[in-house]
Design a protein around this motif. Structure first.
Motif, PDB file in Angstrom:
ATOM      1  N   THR A 177       3.005  10.761  -1.777  1.00  0.00           N
ATOM      2  CA  THR A 177       3.397  11.846  -0.873  1.00  0.00           C
ATOM      3  C   THR A 177       4.359  11.348   0.200  1.00  0.00           C
ATOM      4  OG1 THR A 177       1.574  11.440   0.657  1.00  0.00           O
ATOM      5  CG2 THR A 177       1.140  12.939  -1.202  1.00  0.00           C
ATOM      6  N   VAL A 178       4.792  12.278   1.036  1.00  0.00           N
ATOM      7  CA  VAL A 178       5.712  11.962   2.129  1.00  0.00           C
ATOM      8  C   VAL A 178       5.064  11.019   3.151  1.00  0.00           C
ATOM      9  CG1 VAL A 178       5.141  13.921   3.611  1.00  0.00           C
ATOM     10  CG2 VAL A 178       7.474  13.018   3.586  1.00  0.00           C
ATOM     11  N   GLN A 179       3.747  10.909   3.135  1.00  0.00           N
ATOM     12  CA  GLN A 179       3.042  10.011   4.061  1.00  0.00           C
ATOM     13  C   GLN A 179       3.439   8.547   3.861  1.00  0.00           C
ATOM     14  OE1 GLN A 179      -1.065  11.025   3.353  1.00  0.00           O
ATOM     15  NE2 GLN A 179      -1.106  12.392   5.130  1.00  0.00           N
ATOM     16  N   ASP A 231       4.523  14.276  21.827  1.00  0.00           N
ATOM     17  CA  ASP A 231       5.741  14.848  21.251  1.00  0.00           C
ATOM     18  C   ASP A 231       5.455  15.879  20.156  1.00  0.00           C
ATOM     19  OD1 ASP A 231       7.252  13.282  22.921  1.00  0.00           O
ATOM     20  OD2 ASP A 231       7.731  11.779  21.425  1.00  0.00           O
ATOM     21  N   ASP A 232       4.169  16.196  19.941  1.00  0.00           N
ATOM     22  CA  ASP A 232       3.732  17.154  18.915  1.00  0.00           C
ATOM     23  C   ASP A 232       4.184  16.753  17.503  1.00  0.00           C
ATOM     24  OD1 ASP A 232       2.306  18.851  20.578  1.00  0.00           O
ATOM     25  OD2 ASP A 232       4.094  19.970  21.132  1.00  0.00           O
ATOM     26  N   VAL A 233       4.284  15.454  17.250  1.00  0.00           N
ATOM     27  CA  VAL A 233       4.635  14.980  15.920  1.00  0.00           C
ATOM     28  C   VAL A 233       3.396  14.953  15.044  1.00  0.00           C
ATOM     29  CG1 VAL A 233       5.540  13.021  14.583  1.00  0.00           C
ATOM     30  CG2 VAL A 233       6.585  13.653  16.769  1.00  0.00           C
ATOM     31  N   ILE A 234       2.248  14.600  15.633  1.00  0.00           N
ATOM     32  CA  ILE A 234       0.985  14.597  14.898  1.00  0.00           C
ATOM     33  C   ILE A 234      -0.031  15.453  15.641  1.00  0.00           C
ATOM     34  CG2 ILE A 234       1.369  12.343  13.818  1.00  0.00           C
ATOM     35  CD1 ILE A 234      -0.592  11.148  15.862  1.00  0.00           C
ATOM     36  N   THR A 235      -1.101  15.800  14.932  1.00  0.00           N
ATOM     37  CA  THR A 235      -2.168  16.594  15.531  1.00  0.00           C
ATOM     38  C   THR A 235      -3.401  15.730  15.741  1.00  0.00           C
ATOM     39  OG1 THR A 235      -2.917  17.292  13.352  1.00  0.00           O
ATOM     40  CG2 THR A 235      -1.360  18.749  14.483  1.00  0.00           C
ATOM     41  N   ALA A 264       0.838  -1.206   0.000  1.00  0.00           N
ATOM     42  CA  ALA A 264       0.000   0.000   0.000  1.00  0.00           C
ATOM     43  C   ALA A 264       0.873   1.256   0.000  1.00  0.00           C
ATOM     44  CB  ALA A 264      -0.933  -0.005   1.209  1.00  0.00           C
ATOM     45  N   ALA A 265       1.989   1.224   0.728  1.00  0.00           N
ATOM     46  CA  ALA A 265       2.898   2.379   0.787  1.00  0.00           C
ATOM     47  C   ALA A 265       3.473   2.693  -0.587  1.00  0.00           C
ATOM     48  CB  ALA A 265       4.017   2.123   1.790  1.00  0.00           C
ATOM     49  N   ASP A 266       3.700   1.648  -1.385  1.00  0.00           N
ATOM     50  CA  ASP A 266       4.242   1.843  -2.734  1.00  0.00           C
ATOM     51  C   ASP A 266       3.309   2.664  -3.615  1.00  0.00           C
ATOM     52  OD1 ASP A 266       6.480   0.383  -2.036  1.00  0.00           O
ATOM     53  OD2 ASP A 266       5.748  -1.488  -2.941  1.00  0.00           O
ATOM     54  N   LYS A 267       2.031   2.708  -3.268  1.00  0.00           N
ATOM     55  CA  LYS A 267       1.037   3.430  -4.070  1.00  0.00           C
ATOM     56  C   LYS A 267       0.828   4.867  -3.591  1.00  0.00           C
ATOM     57  CE  LYS A 267      -1.276  -0.883  -5.067  1.00  0.00           C
ATOM     58  NZ  LYS A 267      -2.296  -1.799  -4.621  1.00  0.00           N
ATOM     59  N   ILE A 268       1.530   5.272  -2.537  1.00  0.00           N
ATOM     60  CA  ILE A 268       1.381   6.618  -1.989  1.00  0.00           C
ATOM     61  C   ILE A 268       2.521   7.488  -2.516  1.00  0.00           C
ATOM     62  CG2 ILE A 268       1.311   8.016   0.111  1.00  0.00           C
ATOM     63  CD1 ILE A 268       0.272   5.487   1.567  1.00  0.00           C
TER      64      ILE A 268
END
Length: 156
Positions: A58-60, A147-151, A52-56
């Protein structure tokens, strides 16, 4: 003879074992679906998440790949605790799952001579596995929020 403190520890461990067994039965009554154990489900999930990651574009994709890598912690721990060379063993089982298209392949902790968990009769309840993954994901999100890495707008 056996001292009272040691006997108490044995009784407490027996209580925990009975409780765990009852939870498995409860989960099977709620939902009788199973997944194969020995890390087979985690390896298969990791393969699917990497795909699935191979199909993304963006940086995500990097976060998705990190999640796929994290799924491999269970089979690595199983291999290490069984005295096997963990990274090499996991790599070989993962390659075999891909080559044979067999998601039942996991870590042969019992030294049964086969990595096929279906053949070995090693399985877990699906509901238990889903609960494990949900809890691990929620804990990770909680740590990343601290850690304020995500919101807060990130969904699981």
């Amino acid at each position: 003879g056996i001292n009272a403190e040691y006997m108490g520890m044995i009784v407490e461990e027996a209580k925990r074992s009975v409780h765990d067994a009852l939870c498995v039965v409860r989960n099977l009554v709620k939902d009788n679906r199973i997944v194969y154990g020995g890390g087979a489900a985690e390896i298969a999930a990791s393969i699917a998440v990497h795909a699935a990651a191979d199909k993304i574009a963006t940086v995500q994709q990097y976060a998705v790949r990190a999640f796929a890598d994290a799924l491999e912690a269970v089979p690595i721990a199983l291999a290490e605790n069984s005295g096997l060379p963990a990274i090499e063993y996991l790599t070989n089982v993962k390659a075999a799952q891909l080559k044979e298209q067999n998601p039942h392949l996991g870590i042969d902790c019992l030294d049964a001579g086969t990595n096929d968990m279906k053949t070995q009769g090693v399985y877990e309840t699906l509901i238990g596995k889903v609960q494990q993954l949900r809890l691990a994901t929620q804990m990770t999100k909680m740590i990343l929020k601290i850690d304020d890495v995500i919101t807060d707008d990130v969904t699981a």
